[in-house]
Design a protein around this motif. Structure first.
Motif, short mmCIF file in Angstrom:
data_model
loop_
_atom_site.label_atom_id
_atom_site.label_comp_id
_atom_site.label_asym_id
_atom_site.label_seq_id
_atom_site.Cartn_x
_atom_site.Cartn_y
_atom_site.Cartn_z
N ASP A 208 -45.18 -90.56 -41.04
CA ASP A 208 -44.01 -91.42 -40.90
C ASP A 208 -44.46 -92.86 -41.10
N GLY A 209 -43.52 -93.75 -41.40
CA GLY A 209 -43.85 -95.17 -41.52
C GLY A 209 -44.69 -95.52 -42.73
N GLU A 210 -45.49 -96.59 -42.57
CA GLU A 210 -46.27 -97.14 -43.67
C GLU A 210 -47.67 -97.53 -43.20
N LEU A 211 -48.61 -97.51 -44.15
CA LEU A 211 -49.96 -98.03 -43.93
C LEU A 211 -50.29 -98.99 -45.06
N LEU A 212 -50.87 -100.14 -44.73
CA LEU A 212 -51.30 -101.12 -45.71
C LEU A 212 -52.81 -101.31 -45.56
N THR A 213 -53.57 -101.13 -46.64
CA THR A 213 -55.02 -101.24 -46.57
C THR A 213 -55.47 -102.64 -46.98
N HIS A 214 -56.59 -103.08 -46.38
CA HIS A 214 -57.18 -104.38 -46.68
C HIS A 214 -58.68 -104.14 -46.89
N SER A 215 -59.13 -104.21 -48.13
CA SER A 215 -60.53 -103.92 -48.42
C SER A 215 -61.20 -105.15 -49.03
N GLY A 216 -62.50 -105.03 -49.32
CA GLY A 216 -63.26 -106.17 -49.82
C GLY A 216 -63.54 -107.19 -48.74
N LEU A 217 -63.54 -106.78 -47.47
CA LEU A 217 -63.69 -107.70 -46.34
C LEU A 217 -65.13 -107.77 -45.86
N GLU A 218 -65.48 -108.92 -45.29
CA GLU A 218 -66.76 -109.06 -44.60
C GLU A 218 -66.67 -108.37 -43.25
N GLU A 219 -67.75 -107.73 -42.84
CA GLU A 219 -67.81 -107.14 -41.51
C GLU A 219 -67.77 -108.23 -40.46
N PRO A 220 -66.93 -108.09 -39.43
CA PRO A 220 -66.87 -109.12 -38.37
C PRO A 220 -68.20 -109.30 -37.69
N GLU A 221 -68.48 -110.51 -37.24
CA GLU A 221 -69.72 -110.81 -36.53
C GLU A 221 -69.76 -110.03 -35.21
N GLY A 222 -70.94 -109.60 -34.85
CA GLY A 222 -71.12 -108.98 -33.55
C GLY A 222 -71.01 -107.49 -33.51
N LEU A 223 -70.73 -106.83 -34.64
CA LEU A 223 -70.58 -105.38 -34.64
C LEU A 223 -71.89 -104.65 -34.83
N LYS A 224 -72.90 -105.33 -35.37
CA LYS A 224 -74.15 -104.65 -35.67
C LYS A 224 -74.96 -104.43 -34.39
#
Length: 224
Positions: A208-224
């Protein structure tokens, strides 16, 4: 601890798509190894679009193939090109990139959807299966106001998520890690560990509904 869940229960939780009265004979054909997904990615900052050749007939792509909407009745399966890449039973679509290595991050905006799945799957996964129900796919699923991590027909509850409008997905191919990311902290909410051995594609299920993808992004700081 993972909790086994039968295929029949999964059908009730996610729901198959509403099927047309005109149904083509089912064919057990897997897609060929080199017929589609013309690009591959080992580097970071993966950029992809959704692949219309894989989209179930109930799914429409828009915004230059970066977004998908679920249509209740969808198209008669005989009205879309008949090819082995297309999902035949479930409302699933793949991204058009094969991932063979590296660490990648993308985000998904969710609109008016209460049943969806986000993750990755092997490029040659059976088109008769749904993502999360076999050993060839790893997803985070939202159903009945609850989250879970899914693979091999097993579900592990994911807590402290709620229903955010936008989420991140982090994939580290060599480390065998797929993570659901709270983009506002930012922080990793939950991880799935696996051994990735074959090319993967971003994978999405939508009922149901919609999904919008956003790619080509930098990984947020602090996740590693």
């Amino acid at each position: 601890m993972a909790v086994p869940l039968s295929a029949a229960r999964l059908c009730r939780l996610a729901g198959r798509t509403v099927r047309s009265l005109s149904v083509r004979p089912r064919r057990d054909v897997n897609p060929p190894a080199a017929r589609f997904y013309v690009t591959t990615s080992r580097e970071n900052n993966l950029q992809f679009r959704l692949d219309d050749r894989t989209a179930h007939s109930s799914l429409d792509l828009f915004k230059k193939d970066t977004a998908v909407i679920y249509r209740l009745l969808g198209l008669d399966p005989s009205h879309v090109p008949d090819n082995p890449e297309r999902f035949r039973e479930w409302a699933v679509v793949f991204g058009n990139e094969k991932i063979t290595g590296g660490r990648h991050y993308w985000e998904v905006t969710v609109k008016k959807s209460q049943v969806f799945r986000l993750g990755v799957a092997e490029a040659l996964m059976s088109r008769d299966d749904c993502v999360g129900t076999n050993k060839s796919s790893w997803v985070f699923a939202f159903t009945k106001l609850k989250w879970c991590a899914m693979t091999s027909n097993k579900m592990v509850p994911v807590t402290l998520v709620g229903k955010p409008d936008r989420l991140g997905v982090l994939l580290d191919y060599e480390a065998g890690l797929l993570a659901l990311v709270d983009i506002h902290k930012p922080r990793i909410i939950h991880t799935i560990k696996a051994q990735f051995k074959t090319p993967l594609c971003p994978a999405f299920g939508l009922w149901d509904g919609e999904l919008l993808t956003h790619s080509g992004l930098e990984e947020p700081e602090g996740l590693k």
